[in-house]
Write an enzyme that holds these catalytic residues in place. Sequence first.
Site, PDB file in Angstrom:
ATOM      1  N   ASN A  10     -55.454 -52.214 -10.126  1.00 25.34           N
ATOM      2  CA  ASN A  10     -55.394 -51.511 -11.405  1.00 25.34           C
ATOM      3  C   ASN A  10     -56.280 -50.277 -11.281  1.00 25.34           C
ATOM      4  OD1 ASN A  10     -55.480 -50.610 -14.006  1.00 25.34           O
ATOM      5  ND2 ASN A  10     -56.456 -52.434 -14.858  1.00 25.34           N
ATOM      6  N   LYS A  12     -56.633 -47.951 -13.309  1.00 21.87           N
ATOM      7  CA  LYS A  12     -57.154 -47.525 -14.621  1.00 21.87           C
ATOM      8  C   LYS A  12     -57.027 -46.010 -14.767  1.00 21.87           C
ATOM      9  CE  LYS A  12     -60.019 -51.631 -14.786  1.00 21.87           C
ATOM     10  NZ  LYS A  12     -61.214 -52.289 -15.272  1.00 21.87           N
ATOM     11  N   HIS A  96     -54.365 -55.990 -21.147  1.00 25.80           N
ATOM     12  CA  HIS A  96     -55.672 -55.825 -20.491  1.00 25.80           C
ATOM     13  C   HIS A  96     -56.750 -55.741 -21.574  1.00 25.80           C
ATOM     14  CE1 HIS A  96     -58.979 -54.222 -18.176  1.00 25.80           C
ATOM     15  NE2 HIS A  96     -58.345 -54.613 -17.093  1.00 25.80           N
ATOM     16  N   GLU A  98     -59.177 -53.916 -21.888  1.00 28.35           N
ATOM     17  CA  GLU A  98     -59.490 -52.539 -22.307  1.00 28.35           C
ATOM     18  C   GLU A  98     -58.453 -52.041 -23.309  1.00 28.35           C
ATOM     19  OE1 GLU A  98     -59.847 -51.033 -18.320  1.00 28.35           O
ATOM     20  OE2 GLU A  98     -61.659 -52.242 -18.070  1.00 28.35           O
ATOM     21  N   GLU A 166     -59.281 -62.416 -16.663  1.00 26.86           N
ATOM     22  CA  GLU A 166     -60.331 -61.426 -16.450  1.00 26.86           C
ATOM     23  C   GLU A 166     -61.404 -61.591 -17.527  1.00 26.86           C
ATOM     24  OE1 GLU A 166     -58.565 -57.834 -14.061  1.00 26.86           O
ATOM     25  OE2 GLU A 166     -58.482 -57.430 -16.198  1.00 26.86           O
ATOM     26  N   GLY A 172     -66.106 -54.641 -14.050  1.00 26.69           N
ATOM     27  CA  GLY A 172     -66.901 -53.456 -13.739  1.00 26.69           C
ATOM     28  C   GLY A 172     -68.403 -53.671 -13.795  1.00 26.69           C
ATOM     29  N   SER A 210     -64.754 -57.634 -11.075  1.00 36.46           N
ATOM     30  CA  SER A 210     -65.728 -57.414  -9.995  1.00 36.46           C
ATOM     31  C   SER A 210     -65.347 -58.096  -8.682  1.00 36.46           C
ATOM     32  CB  SER A 210     -67.134 -57.841 -10.436  1.00 36.46           C
ATOM     33  OG  SER A 210     -67.574 -57.031 -11.517  1.00 36.46           O
TER      34      SER A 210
HETATM   35  P1  13P Z   1     -63.159 -54.347 -11.733  1.00 39.40           P
HETATM   36  O1  13P Z   1     -62.561 -54.895 -10.480  1.00 39.40           O
HETATM   37  O2  13P Z   1     -63.546 -52.886 -11.612  1.00 39.40           O
HETATM   38  O3  13P Z   1     -64.257 -55.209 -12.270  1.00 39.40           O
HETATM   39  O4  13P Z   1     -61.992 -54.345 -12.849  1.00 39.40           O
HETATM   40  C1  13P Z   1     -61.257 -55.494 -13.050  1.00 39.40           C
HETATM   41  C2  13P Z   1     -60.129 -55.163 -13.921  1.00 39.40           C
HETATM   42  O5  13P Z   1     -60.287 -54.911 -15.114  1.00 39.40           O
HETATM   43  C3  13P Z   1     -58.784 -55.120 -13.317  1.00 39.40           C
HETATM   44  O6  13P Z   1     -57.794 -55.067 -14.283  1.00 39.40           O
END
Ligand code: 13P
Length: 247
Positions: A10, A12, A96, A98, A166, A172, A210
């Site tokens: 992803n 992002k 997601h 976010e 997640e 992150g 992560s």
């Molecule tokens: P990270 O791997 O940067 O923690 O992000 C995970 C994520 O949200 C993947 O969709």
Amino acid sequence: MAPRPLIAGNWKMNMDLAGSEALAKDLLGAVGAAAKFEMTVCPPAPYLAAVLGVLEGSMISVGGQDCHQNASGAHTGDVSAAMLADLGCAYVIVGHSERRADHAESDAVVLAKAEAARANDLIPIVCVGETEAERDAGRTLDVVGTQIRGSVPEGLTGETLVVAYEPVWAIGTGRTPTTDDVAAVHAHIRSVLAEKTGDAANVRLLYGGSVKPANATELMAVNNVNGALVGGASLKAGDFLAIARST
Ligand code: 13P
């Protein structure tokens, strides 16, 4: 037999056009035949066509990061599932955390998005996960179960559905749950999924939050973990491939 692992990147809201193409080329050059795992990358919408151009005909598929629940119409800035399918995408991430946080997406909206994805032959990657406050309150299984019940369409199969766990607090942050915690949540997800489909055993359950080369082997070995949804580490070809090879 456990389903073949899926490693999904992803990206992002990162990268530029040249960087997206370069990353796709680097992955393509290094991935090899890779029958052990399946790989997909989810670039920002403006770069989907360019990345699809690089990866066309390869073993690396491409997905969107979101789609609108409606087929078309007055939804400025949104992208429909049909548009993603038209470009050649195979997957789309829906729900997601976010998106749930930034765009107030409810389980009902995420369900509608997953249904829109299926109506266009895309495989939805439905994301669920608890916040840190929910975890501290001991509500993780409850929260995740409610999200699965509310956001996963009925009657999908291992071929047409992927679910990603997640934990919001692990995204992150460099923090990850213990492998015991991941095992408990993934087992719970699979049992709740059985209310939705007779094929729950074959639905790939990805862990995300992560994931890095340093922790991937341990996380990918957990029971009921069938791959990873990778954010930051998917922006570096070497790291993303190392994670894929740890499955
Ligand atoms: P990270 O791997 O940067 O923690 O992000 C995970 C994520 O949200 C993947 O969709």
